[in-house]
Design an enzyme around this catalytic site. Structure first.
Site, PDB file in Angstrom:
ATOM      1  N   ASN A   1      -5.297   5.011  -2.983  1.00  0.00           N
ATOM      2  CA  ASN A   1      -4.469   6.287  -2.289  1.00  0.00           C
ATOM      3  C   ASN A   1      -3.947   7.603  -2.328  1.00  0.00           C
ATOM      4  OD1 ASN A   1      -4.285   4.000  -0.297  1.00  0.00           O
ATOM      5  ND2 ASN A   1      -2.066   3.013  -1.038  1.00  0.00           N
TER       6      ASN A   1
ATOM      7  N   GLU B   1      -8.386   8.136   4.793  1.00  0.00           N
ATOM      8  CA  GLU B   1      -7.965   7.473   5.441  1.00  0.00           C
ATOM      9  C   GLU B   1      -6.915   8.385   6.495  1.00  0.00           C
ATOM     10  OE1 GLU B   1      -6.468   2.615   5.312  1.00  0.00           O
ATOM     11  OE2 GLU B   1      -5.863   4.195   4.191  1.00  0.00           O
TER      12      GLU B   1
ATOM     13  N   TRP C   1       3.887  -9.970  -0.841  1.00  0.00           N
ATOM     14  CA  TRP C   1       2.712  -9.108  -0.569  1.00  0.00           C
ATOM     15  C   TRP C   1       2.196  -8.416  -2.019  1.00  0.00           C
ATOM     16  CZ3 TRP C   1       3.592  -4.678  -2.932  1.00  0.00           C
ATOM     17  CH2 TRP C   1       3.293  -2.993  -2.506  1.00  0.00           C
TER      18      TRP C   1
ATOM     19  N   ARG D   1       4.632  -5.143   6.091  1.00  0.00           N
ATOM     20  CA  ARG D   1       3.438  -5.544   6.201  1.00  0.00           C
ATOM     21  C   ARG D   1       3.045  -6.532   7.252  1.00  0.00           C
ATOM     22  NH1 ARG D   1       3.198  -1.785   3.573  1.00  0.00           N
ATOM     23  NH2 ARG D   1       2.093  -1.170   2.178  1.00  0.00           N
TER      24      ARG D   1
ATOM     25  N   ASP E   1     -11.019  -4.164   6.028  1.00  0.00           N
ATOM     26  CA  ASP E   1      -9.655  -4.066   5.716  1.00  0.00           C
ATOM     27  C   ASP E   1      -8.917  -5.185   5.467  1.00  0.00           C
ATOM     28  OD1 ASP E   1      -7.744  -1.828   5.470  1.00  0.00           O
ATOM     29  OD2 ASP E   1      -6.709  -2.914   6.569  1.00  0.00           O
TER      30      ASP E   1
ATOM     31  N   HIS F   1       3.453   2.490  -6.875  1.00  0.00           N
ATOM     32  CA  HIS F   1       3.590   2.593  -5.201  1.00  0.00           C
ATOM     33  C   HIS F   1       4.112   3.622  -4.796  1.00  0.00           C
ATOM     34  CE1 HIS F   1       2.023   1.051  -1.140  1.00  0.00           C
ATOM     35  NE2 HIS F   1       1.441   0.801  -1.863  1.00  0.00           N
TER      36      HIS F   1
ATOM     37  N   SER G   1      -3.342   3.032  -7.195  1.00  0.00           N
ATOM     38  CA  SER G   1      -4.285   3.015  -8.642  1.00  0.00           C
ATOM     39  C   SER G   1      -5.088   3.729  -9.100  1.00  0.00           C
ATOM     40  CB  SER G   1      -5.708   2.289  -7.891  1.00  0.00           C
ATOM     41  OG  SER G   1      -6.108   2.809  -6.708  1.00  0.00           O
TER      42      SER G   1
HETATM   43  P1  FAD Z   1      -1.396  -3.387 -12.958  1.00  0.00           P
HETATM   44  O1  FAD Z   1      -2.408  -3.052 -12.172  1.00  0.00           O
HETATM   45  O2  FAD Z   1      -0.325  -4.658 -11.561  1.00  0.00           O
HETATM   46  O3  FAD Z   1      -1.407  -4.688 -13.614  1.00  0.00           O
HETATM   47  C1  FAD Z   1      -0.583  -5.002 -15.316  1.00  0.00           C
HETATM   48  C2  FAD Z   1      -1.163  -5.524 -15.949  1.00  0.00           C
HETATM   49  O4  FAD Z   1      -0.037  -5.765 -17.085  1.00  0.00           O
HETATM   50  C3  FAD Z   1      -2.219  -6.610 -15.109  1.00  0.00           C
HETATM   51  O5  FAD Z   1      -2.975  -6.299 -16.307  1.00  0.00           O
HETATM   52  C4  FAD Z   1      -1.057  -7.819 -16.294  1.00  0.00           C
HETATM   53  O6  FAD Z   1      -2.228  -8.886 -16.722  1.00  0.00           O
HETATM   54  C5  FAD Z   1      -0.944  -7.300 -17.260  1.00  0.00           C
HETATM   55  N1  FAD Z   1       0.695  -8.179 -18.024  1.00  0.00           N
HETATM   56  C6  FAD Z   1       1.656  -8.667 -17.086  1.00  0.00           C
HETATM   57  N2  FAD Z   1       2.570  -9.136 -17.612  1.00  0.00           N
HETATM   58  C7  FAD Z   1       2.008  -9.449 -18.992  1.00  0.00           C
HETATM   59  C8  FAD Z   1       2.272  -9.780 -20.352  1.00  0.00           C
HETATM   60  N3  FAD Z   1       3.543  -9.796 -20.411  1.00  0.00           N
HETATM   61  N4  FAD Z   1       2.232  -9.708 -21.059  1.00  0.00           N
HETATM   62  C9  FAD Z   1       0.202  -9.328 -20.996  1.00  0.00           C
HETATM   63  N5  FAD Z   1       0.153  -8.429 -20.082  1.00  0.00           N
HETATM   64  C10 FAD Z   1       0.753  -8.772 -18.895  1.00  0.00           C
HETATM   65  N6  FAD Z   1      -2.877   1.534  -4.817  1.00  0.00           N
HETATM   66  C11 FAD Z   1      -4.262   2.817  -4.158  1.00  0.00           C
HETATM   67  O7  FAD Z   1      -4.710   3.257  -4.766  1.00  0.00           O
HETATM   68  N7  FAD Z   1      -4.542   1.991  -2.847  1.00  0.00           N
HETATM   69  C12 FAD Z   1      -4.267   0.696  -2.386  1.00  0.00           C
HETATM   70  O8  FAD Z   1      -4.627   0.167  -1.172  1.00  0.00           O
HETATM   71  C13 FAD Z   1      -2.862  -0.650  -2.918  1.00  0.00           C
HETATM   72  N8  FAD Z   1      -2.685  -1.295  -2.100  1.00  0.00           N
HETATM   73  C14 FAD Z   1      -1.693  -1.711  -2.521  1.00  0.00           C
HETATM   74  C15 FAD Z   1      -1.473  -2.742  -2.370  1.00  0.00           C
HETATM   75  C16 FAD Z   1      -0.521  -3.522  -2.990  1.00  0.00           C
HETATM   76  C17 FAD Z   1      -0.437  -5.926  -2.872  1.00  0.00           C
HETATM   77  C18 FAD Z   1      -0.108  -3.918  -4.463  1.00  0.00           C
HETATM   78  C19 FAD Z   1       1.055  -4.444  -4.524  1.00  0.00           C
HETATM   79  C20 FAD Z   1      -0.376  -2.490  -4.281  1.00  0.00           C
HETATM   80  C21 FAD Z   1      -1.587  -1.728  -4.527  1.00  0.00           C
HETATM   81  N9  FAD Z   1      -1.401  -0.659  -4.711  1.00  0.00           N
HETATM   82  C22 FAD Z   1      -2.725   0.162  -4.005  1.00  0.00           C
HETATM   83  C23 FAD Z   1      -1.555   0.109  -6.084  1.00  0.00           C
HETATM   84  C24 FAD Z   1      -1.687  -0.319  -6.951  1.00  0.00           C
HETATM   85  O9  FAD Z   1      -2.225  -1.763  -6.939  1.00  0.00           O
HETATM   86  C25 FAD Z   1      -0.885   0.074  -8.281  1.00  0.00           C
HETATM   87  O10 FAD Z   1      -0.666   1.135  -8.794  1.00  0.00           O
HETATM   88  C26 FAD Z   1      -1.829  -0.043  -9.950  1.00  0.00           C
HETATM   89  O11 FAD Z   1      -2.046  -1.347  -9.768  1.00  0.00           O
HETATM   90  C27 FAD Z   1      -0.507  -0.098 -11.331  1.00  0.00           C
HETATM   91  O12 FAD Z   1      -0.891  -0.070 -11.910  1.00  0.00           O
HETATM   92  P2  FAD Z   1      -0.402  -0.573 -13.591  1.00  0.00           P
HETATM   93  O13 FAD Z   1      -1.340  -0.637 -14.981  1.00  0.00           O
HETATM   94  O14 FAD Z   1       0.879   0.010 -14.053  1.00  0.00           O
HETATM   95  O15 FAD Z   1       0.026  -2.454 -13.100  1.00  0.00           O
END
Ligand code: FAD
Length: 626
Positions: free
Chosen positions: A63, A127, A217, A248, A351, A388, A435
C-alpha cells in the site's frame, strides 16, 4: 510454581521485540551496521516469524510505493496525502522520512522473491495511486527469510511473549518474557531496545460473536503489546485517541481496496442511493480536509454510517455492476468477453485468497458469485494500528536533517526513553506506512539504534530483584488457578479468580458501550468516558486475579493486561480532546464539531513508572511545508 520455571538470561546489544514487518526491516538493517561494529542483535517474537503479525495470511497489495525514481510521485505529495487523510494530525517529518525510503524497501522485497504485478511495459501495476499489486500469499515468509538470514537463527527467539520492559533509571535496559511452549522465563539485557509488536485488536467488542468469535479485520495476534511496553517504560505516547475503523466486506472482513480502486466499484445503501454522492454536502462541515481528494478514510466511513443510522443499511458493494462495466468493452466479441470475465472473476477471488481466505469461504458458503450479486460491507469494530489509517503509538524523534527542533532528540525513531526505539504500529503520528513503510521505518529505527549503542556503549544495569518480582508476577495466574480450581465444579467460573476470556469480554463490553464501539454507533461523550474510567479501575484491580490453566492461557492473561492499558490510554485521550475530528472513527456527541482553533494539535499522554500517574497534554503540529 515459578520455581519450576528456568530463568534464561540473554545479553545483547540491540534487542528487537516483535517479528513483523517493522522488526524484519530492523533485523536486516541492524545486522548490516552491527557487523561493522562487532555488535550483537537479538530478535524475540511471540509467534513464528514466517507467519507472525498482520501480514501472516499474506496481502494482495503493497500500500505504500511512490515510484519516485520513475517520476510518478514526490515525497511531498505523500506527506500531503497523509496529513489530509488524518484531518491535519500527522508528523510531516516522520511521514517524509519513511516516504523517501520506502521505494528502496519495496525493491528489496522484489529482489528477495516477492512477485509484483507488472504491465506489458514492465512497470508495476498500480491498484491506486500509492498501491501496487502483488502475489502476496507468501509475502511474510519472504520478508522473514531475509531477516532470519541476516540475524542467524541463534539470535532469534520465537514463541516468547514479551511482557515488560526493564529500566535502568531513565534508560531502557532490556525486557522480560516467557516461552509459550516451554517452562522458560527470559531476561533480555540490552543496550537498546526496539519495540515493534504491532497494534491492538480485541480491545472493543467485535461484531463477530458465538460461532464467528475471533474473526476480525485485524488478525488476532496483536494485542497492544507495543503500547503497553512503551507506556510502561514511561515513554510519551501520541494519537492514542486515533483508532482505525475499516469498512470491509461484512462478517469475514474481506478487503475492499481492490474493489474500490482497481475494479472502480460503487457502494450503495440497501435503499439504492450512493452515499458518497448523496451526502457530498456533508463534507463541507469537515473542510478543509473534507474537500480534498481522496476523501479522508474516516469521512468516507462517516457518510456510509449516516445512511446506516437512518435505517438505510446494509451497505452494498456493487461487485456485479463493476465487473459488468469492466467487461463491457469486450461485449461484441463473445470469446474475448468470456476470457475477460474469467480473468476478472479470478482476480476477485484471488484478492481474498491472498489475504483474507475466510471471505472467499464465506462467498462460497453463501453461493455468492461476485459477477452476479452485490455483497454487504460494514464498518468494523475499532482497532489500534498506527501504521495503517490510525495513528496511535509512541512519540518518537524525527530525523536530524528535516525534523524541527521540537521533534528531534538525538536519534531517529527513539522514544522519549533513552535507548528505546519504536517503529511500525509502535510509533505514532506517522500513519499510512502500511507493510512496506513499516519495514522501511524498522530499517530507519534500527540504523539509529546501532548509532545510539555505539555512542552509549555501556551495558545498562539490570536490577535482578526486580526481575524476580516480574517473574513471580508473570506466573501468578498459573498459581492462582492451581490453588483454587477445585473450589468449583466448573473451573471456568470461580470466586477466587477470573479467566482471561471473561476478562476480555468485560473489557470489550465496556469499551463497546461507553467508548464508541459498534453497539454505541461509534459515538461517545464525557459522562460515558467517565463511566469507562470507573469500570477500567475495577478491571485494574481484578487483573490481579487473572488465572491460567496452562502456558497458552497465561499468554491470554498477559494479552488482556496489555489490551487494558491501551484501552485506558485511549479513553483518557478521547476524553481530553474536546471535539470531533474523525467522525467516521469516533463521534464525541457532546462536542460534535471539529475545532481547528483549539485542537489542531497532537494529544500526547504519558504514564510515570515512578508515581503511576498519567499526564495528558497537547503538542504542536509543525508543518515542514505548506
Ligand atoms: P506486525 O507486522 O503486525 O508485527 C507485529 C509483531 O509483533 C508480530 O511478529 C507479533 O508476533 C509480534 N508480537 C506481538 N506481541 C508480542 C509480544 N508481546 N511479544 C513478542 N512479540 C510480539 N499493508 C499493505 O501494505 N497492504 C495491504 O493490503 C495491507 N492490508 C492489511 C490488512 C489488514 C487486515 C491489516 C491488519 C493490515 C494491513 N496492512 C496492509 C498493514 C500492514 O500489515 C501493517 O502496516 C504492518 O504489518 C505493520 O507492521 P508491524 O511490524 O508494526 O506489525
Amino acid at each position: 510454581m515459578p520455581m519450576n520455571f528456568e530463568t534464561v538470561e540473554v545479553t545483547t546489544d540491540l534487542l528487537i521485540v516483535g517479528g513483523g514487518m517493522a522488526a524484519c526491516g530492523a533485523a536486516v538493517e541492524a545486522s548490516y551496521w552491527a557487523k561493522k561494529q562487532g555488535l550483537k542483535v537479538t530478535l524475540v517474537d511471540k509467534a513464528s516469524m514466517d507467519r507472525s503479525g498482520a501480514v501472516a495470511m499474506g496481502l494482495s497489495a503493497i500500500n505504500q510505493y511512490l515510484g519516485v525514481g520513475k517520476g510518478k510521485n514526490t515525497v511531498e505529495q505523500y506527506v500531503e496525502y497523509v496529513k489530509n487523510d488524518l484531518m491535519g494530525i500527522a508528523r510531516d517529518d516522520l511521514v517524509y522520512n519513511i516516504a523517501r525510503h520506502v521505494d528502496g524497501t519495496v525493491h528489496l522485497f522484489e529482489k528477495w522473491g516477492l512477485p509484483i504485478w507488472k504491465n506489458d511495459a514492465g512497470d508495476y501495476v498500480n491498484e491506486g495511486r500509492w498501491q501496487i499489486m502483488i502475489n502476496g500469499e507468501s509475502y511474510k515468509v519472504i520478508v522473514a527469510e531475509a531477516a532470519k538470514n541476516a540475524l542467524g537463527m541463534d539470535n532469534i527467539y520465537e514463541r516468547v511473549f514479551v511482557i515488560e520492559p526493564l529500566l535502568d533509571g531513565d534508560r531502557v535496559a532490556g525486557a522480560v518474557g516467557f516461552s509459550v511452549r516451554e517452562n522458560k522465563f527470559y531476561v533480555f539485557k540490552a543496550k537498546a531496545v526496539m519495540a515493534a509488536m504491532g497494534g491492538a485488536v480485541g480491545v472493543f467488542k467485535p461484531r463477530s460473536t458465538g460461532e464467528g468469535l475471533g474473526r476480525s479485520w485485524y488478525p488476532p495476534f496483536s494485542t497492544g503489546s507495543s503500547a503497553y511496553f512503551t507506556i510502561r517504560a514511561g515513554a510519551e505516547m501520541t494519537c492514542q485517541e486515533v483508532r482505525f475503523i475499516p469498512v470491509r466486506f461484512k462478517d469475514a472482513y474481506g478487503p475492499v481496496g481492490a474493489w474500490f480502486l482497481l475494479f472502480k466499484s460503487r457502494a450503495i445503501s440497501a435503499i439504492g442511493g450512493e452515499y458518497m454522492v448523496e451526502r457530498r454536502d456533508e463534507l463541507q462541515n469537515w473542510a478543509p480536509y473534507g474537500l480534498v481528494k481522496p476523501i479522508p478514510a474516516n469521512l468516507r466511513n462517516y457518510l456510509g454510517m449516516l445512511d446506516v443510522s437512518e435505517g438505510k443499511g446494509p451497505l452494498l458493494m456493487m461487485t456485479n455492476e463493476a465487473i459488468a462495466k469492466l467487461a463491457d468493452a469486450y461485449k461484441d466479441d463473445p470469446k474475448a468477453f468470456k476470457k475477460k470475465m474469467k480473468e476478472l472473476e479470478s482476480e476477485a477471488w484471488e484478492d481474498f485468497l491472498d489475504m483474507t481466505i475466510s471471505q472467499a469461504l464465506l462467498w462460497a458458503a453463501t453461493n455468492t458469485q461476485p459477477e452476479e450479486k452485490s455483497s454487504e460491507i460494514a464498518a468494523a469494530e475499532p482497532y489500534f494500528i498506527g501504521s495503517h489509517s490510525g495513528a496511535s503509538g509512541a512519540w518518537v524523534s524525527g530525523p536530524e536533517d528535516i525534523a524541527p527542533p521540537e521533534y528531534f532528540w538525538g536519534y531517529a525513531n527513539m522514544t522519549t526513553v533513552k535507548g528505546l526505539f519504536a517503529a511500525g504500529d509502535a510509533s505514532g503520528a506517522s500513519s499510512h506506512k502500511f507493510s512496506s513503510g513499516s519495514h522501511a521505518e524498522g530499517r530507519i529505527a534500527a540504523k539509529a539504534a546501532i548509532k545510539f549503542i555505539v555512542e552509549n556503549s555501556s551495558q545498562p544495569n539490570v536490577d535482578m530483584a526486580k526481575v524476580e518480582e516480574l517473574k513471580a508476577a508473570t506466573y501468578k495466574p498459573l498459581e492462582l488457578f492451581e490453588a483454587n480450581k477445585d473450589f468449583t465444579t466448573d473451573p471456568e467460573v470461580n470466586p477466587a479468580y477470573i479467566k482471561p476470556k471473561m476478562f476480555m469480554f468485560r473489557l470489550q463490553k465496556l469499551m463497546d458501550e461507553y467508548v464508541g464501539g459498534v453497539s454505541a454507533n461509534f459515538s461517545t461523550n464525557k459522562p460515558s468516558l467517565e463511566k469507562a474510567m470507573e469500570l477500567l479501575a475495577f478491571m485494574q484491580e481484578d487483573a490481579e486475579k487473572l488465572a491460567a490453566a496452562d502456558l497458552h492461557e497465561l499468554m491470554r492473561c498477559w494479552e488482556n493486561i496489555h489490551r487494558m492499558w491501551i484501552a485506558e490510554s485511549h479513553v483518557r485521550t478521547v476524553m481530553f480532546r474536546e471535539e470531533t475530528r474523525w467522525p467516521g472513527y469516533y463521534f464525541r456527541a457532546d462536542a460534535p464539531k471539529m475545532d481547528e482553533e483549539n485542537w489542531l494539535c497532537f494529544v500526547n499522554c504519558k504514564w510515570d513508572p515512578a508515581t503511576g500517574q498519567w499526564d495528558v497534554f497537547k503538542k504542536p503540529v509543525i508543518r515542514l511545508f505548506e
